[in-house]
Design a protein around this motif. Structure first.
Motif, PDB file in Angstrom:
ATOM      1  N   ILE A  56      48.432   3.891  63.369  1.00  0.00           N
ATOM      2  CA  ILE A  56      47.441   2.850  63.118  1.00  0.00           C
ATOM      3  C   ILE A  56      46.088   3.520  62.958  1.00  0.00           C
ATOM      4  O   ILE A  56      45.668   4.291  63.831  1.00  0.00           O
ATOM      5  N   ALA A  57      45.425   3.225  61.859  1.00  0.00           N
ATOM      6  CA  ALA A  57      44.080   3.743  61.617  1.00  0.00           C
ATOM      7  C   ALA A  57      43.103   2.573  61.537  1.00  0.00           C
ATOM      8  O   ALA A  57      43.353   1.617  60.801  1.00  0.00           O
ATOM      9  N   ILE A  58      42.025   2.652  62.301  1.00  0.00           N
ATOM     10  CA  ILE A  58      40.903   1.719  62.187  1.00  0.00           C
ATOM     11  C   ILE A  58      39.834   2.505  61.426  1.00  0.00           C
ATOM     12  O   ILE A  58      39.415   3.573  61.882  1.00  0.00           O
ATOM     13  N   HIS A  59      39.412   1.994  60.279  1.00  0.00           N
ATOM     14  CA  HIS A  59      38.580   2.797  59.385  1.00  0.00           C
ATOM     15  C   HIS A  59      37.654   1.927  58.552  1.00  0.00           C
ATOM     16  O   HIS A  59      37.809   0.695  58.500  1.00  0.00           O
ATOM     17  N   ASP A  60      36.719   2.570  57.872  1.00  0.00           N
ATOM     18  CA  ASP A  60      35.850   1.838  56.943  1.00  0.00           C
ATOM     19  C   ASP A  60      36.478   1.848  55.553  1.00  0.00           C
ATOM     20  O   ASP A  60      37.545   2.437  55.338  1.00  0.00           O
ATOM     21  N   GLU A  61      35.802   1.215  54.604  1.00  0.00           N
ATOM     22  CA  GLU A  61      36.330   1.084  53.251  1.00  0.00           C
ATOM     23  C   GLU A  61      36.515   2.436  52.559  1.00  0.00           C
ATOM     24  O   GLU A  61      37.353   2.584  51.678  1.00  0.00           O
ATOM     25  N   GLY A  62      35.720   3.430  52.961  1.00  0.00           N
ATOM     26  CA  GLY A  62      35.817   4.752  52.363  1.00  0.00           C
ATOM     27  C   GLY A  62      36.845   5.663  53.004  1.00  0.00           C
ATOM     28  O   GLY A  62      37.009   6.808  52.594  1.00  0.00           O
ATOM     29  N   GLY A  63      37.550   5.181  54.026  1.00  0.00           N
ATOM     30  CA  GLY A  63      38.574   5.983  54.688  1.00  0.00           C
ATOM     31  C   GLY A  63      38.087   6.778  55.886  1.00  0.00           C
ATOM     32  O   GLY A  63      38.832   7.590  56.435  1.00  0.00           O
ATOM     33  N   GLN A  64      36.822   6.562  56.318  1.00  0.00           N
ATOM     34  CA  GLN A  64      36.339   7.234  57.533  1.00  0.00           C
ATOM     35  C   GLN A  64      37.003   6.574  58.738  1.00  0.00           C
ATOM     36  O   GLN A  64      36.878   5.369  58.947  1.00  0.00           O
ATOM     37  N   VAL A  65      37.711   7.357  59.520  1.00  0.00           N
ATOM     38  CA  VAL A  65      38.480   6.840  60.653  1.00  0.00           C
ATOM     39  C   VAL A  65      37.597   6.747  61.896  1.00  0.00           C
ATOM     40  O   VAL A  65      36.889   7.690  62.240  1.00  0.00           O
ATOM     41  N   TYR A  66      37.653   5.580  62.551  1.00  0.00           N
ATOM     42  CA  TYR A  66      36.942   5.358  63.811  1.00  0.00           C
ATOM     43  C   TYR A  66      37.871   5.526  65.016  1.00  0.00           C
ATOM     44  O   TYR A  66      37.450   5.950  66.082  1.00  0.00           O
ATOM     45  N   SER A 122      31.827   9.526  67.715  1.00  0.00           N
ATOM     46  CA  SER A 122      30.862   9.210  66.655  1.00  0.00           C
ATOM     47  C   SER A 122      30.923   7.752  66.194  1.00  0.00           C
ATOM     48  O   SER A 122      30.081   7.320  65.398  1.00  0.00           O
ATOM     49  N   THR A 123      31.895   6.987  66.679  1.00  0.00           N
ATOM     50  CA  THR A 123      31.979   5.570  66.316  1.00  0.00           C
ATOM     51  C   THR A 123      30.746   4.851  66.850  1.00  0.00           C
ATOM     52  O   THR A 123      30.466   4.922  68.047  1.00  0.00           O
ATOM     53  N   PRO A 124      29.976   4.192  65.984  1.00  0.00           N
ATOM     54  CA  PRO A 124      28.740   3.544  66.437  1.00  0.00           C
ATOM     55  C   PRO A 124      28.977   2.547  67.572  1.00  0.00           C
ATOM     56  O   PRO A 124      29.950   1.784  67.546  1.00  0.00           O
ATOM     57  N   GLN A 125      28.098   2.576  68.545  1.00  0.00           N
ATOM     58  CA  GLN A 125      28.196   1.676  69.696  1.00  0.00           C
ATOM     59  C   GLN A 125      28.210   0.213  69.251  1.00  0.00           C
ATOM     60  O   GLN A 125      28.884  -0.611  69.855  1.00  0.00           O
ATOM     61  N   SER A 126      27.512  -0.094  68.181  1.00  0.00           N
ATOM     62  CA  SER A 126      27.400  -1.477  67.714  1.00  0.00           C
ATOM     63  C   SER A 126      28.731  -2.070  67.234  1.00  0.00           C
ATOM     64  O   SER A 126      28.868  -3.295  67.176  1.00  0.00           O
ATOM     65  N   ILE A 127      29.724  -1.220  66.922  1.00  0.00           N
ATOM     66  CA  ILE A 127      31.014  -1.750  66.453  1.00  0.00           C
ATOM     67  C   ILE A 127      32.172  -1.412  67.389  1.00  0.00           C
ATOM     68  O   ILE A 127      33.310  -1.779  67.108  1.00  0.00           O
ATOM     69  N   ARG A 128      31.901  -0.739  68.501  1.00  0.00           N
ATOM     70  CA  ARG A 128      32.983  -0.301  69.386  1.00  0.00           C
ATOM     71  C   ARG A 128      33.844  -1.452  69.912  1.00  0.00           C
ATOM     72  O   ARG A 128      35.063  -1.343  69.978  1.00  0.00           O
ATOM     73  N   ARG A 129      33.218  -2.551  70.304  1.00  0.00           N
ATOM     74  CA  ARG A 129      33.985  -3.676  70.819  1.00  0.00           C
ATOM     75  C   ARG A 129      34.941  -4.215  69.760  1.00  0.00           C
ATOM     76  O   ARG A 129      36.089  -4.539  70.037  1.00  0.00           O
ATOM     77  N   ARG A 130      34.439  -4.295  68.545  1.00  0.00           N
ATOM     78  CA  ARG A 130      35.270  -4.763  67.440  1.00  0.00           C
ATOM     79  C   ARG A 130      36.394  -3.771  67.158  1.00  0.00           C
ATOM     80  O   ARG A 130      37.540  -4.158  66.884  1.00  0.00           O
ATOM     81  N   VAL A 131      36.096  -2.475  67.226  1.00  0.00           N
ATOM     82  CA  VAL A 131      37.117  -1.442  67.022  1.00  0.00           C
ATOM     83  C   VAL A 131      38.223  -1.598  68.060  1.00  0.00           C
ATOM     84  O   VAL A 131      39.415  -1.584  67.729  1.00  0.00           O
ATOM     85  N   HIS A 132      37.849  -1.788  69.333  1.00  0.00           N
ATOM     86  CA  HIS A 132      38.855  -1.973  70.386  1.00  0.00           C
ATOM     87  C   HIS A 132      39.716  -3.207  70.114  1.00  0.00           C
ATOM     88  O   HIS A 132      40.936  -3.177  70.287  1.00  0.00           O
ATOM     89  N   ALA A 133      39.089  -4.300  69.697  1.00  0.00           N
ATOM     90  CA  ALA A 133      39.841  -5.527  69.404  1.00  0.00           C
ATOM     91  C   ALA A 133      40.814  -5.300  68.247  1.00  0.00           C
ATOM     92  O   ALA A 133      41.974  -5.734  68.311  1.00  0.00           O
ATOM     93  N   TYR A 134      40.363  -4.616  67.205  1.00  0.00           N
ATOM     94  CA  TYR A 134      41.235  -4.304  66.074  1.00  0.00           C
ATOM     95  C   TYR A 134      42.414  -3.434  66.523  1.00  0.00           C
ATOM     96  O   TYR A 134      43.542  -3.609  66.068  1.00  0.00           O
ATOM     97  N   MET A 135      42.126  -2.459  67.405  1.00  0.00           N
ATOM     98  CA  MET A 135      43.180  -1.564  67.890  1.00  0.00           C
ATOM     99  C   MET A 135      44.270  -2.336  68.626  1.00  0.00           C
ATOM    100  O   MET A 135      45.464  -2.150  68.368  1.00  0.00           O
TER     101      MET A 135
END
Length: 196
Positions: A56-66, A122-135
């Motif tokens: 499972i990859a959580i990433h941006d539109e350009g393929g940068q993995v968070y 390096s995952t921005p603090q402003s999106i970390r909660r959302r990243v965890h939810a997506y994970m």
């Protein structure tokens, strides 16, 4: 932000994403945590990265993995290896203790192992909660899609504080142990409440 579940069957549809996930794993586990793991071509990998697994990859539109997760069935086999927790218990992995479980490691098509879970520093603090939810959402959906009713994982020992907040129901299946850089514990995550 996007979630992509990768397998050997579909990785050709996702360009560099599979390689980027393994590069991010190297950054997280080898560079940031300083774990002694195999690497090649700037990527971290091990014997459990086989066609039996899903990533499972959580990433941006350009393929940068968070962030990322690997799921492996407890029925997997590759040479002498099965899955990480079971192989540690069997004494095949010098980096993990053999007494990490209270009972014998399960081998069941409805139980999958969850490993190599990370969020890059390096995952921005402003999106970390959302990243965890997506994970969590992707982990549960992917495991359920494979027929899993339970997951087993080695997780930081402070898991009771945050599993509930993530909507996960889990129980300890092994003692708290210091491994590499902190206290960890094997847990069993119940997915039956998440059935569709």
């Amino acid at each position: 932000m996007q979630t992509t579940v990768l397998s050997f069957e579909n990785l050709h549809n996702h360009g560099e994403l599979f390689a980027n996930l393994f590069r991010a794993r190297r950054q997280s586990f080898i560079v940031e945590k300083r774990w002694d793991l195999p690497e090649a071509l700037g990527m971290e990998y091990d014997q459990y990265d086989t066609p039996a697994s899903r990533w499972i990859a959580i990433h941006d539109e350009g393929g940068q993995v968070y962030a990322g997760i690997r799921l492996t069935p407890t029925t997997a086999r590759c040479g002498i290896y099965s899955y990480m927790i079971r192989d540690a218990q069997r004494g095949l992995l010098g980096s993990l203790p053999t007494d990490l479980l209270y009972e014998e490691a399960p081998v069941d098509p409805q139980i999958w192992e969850c490993t190599r879970v990370f969020v890059l520093n390096s995952t921005p603090q402003s999106i970390r909660r959302r990243v965890h939810a997506y994970m969590v959402d992707a982990m549960v959906r992917s495991a359920r899609d494979q027929g899993a009713t339970q997951l087993v994982a080695i997780t930081p020992a402070n898991w009771p504080r945050w599993y509930g907040r993530c909507g996960l129901t889990a129980k300890a299946i092994g003692p708290v142990m210091f491994i590499d850089d902190g206290d960890y514990q094997c847990v069993q995550i119940d997915l039956t409440e998440k059935m569709h």
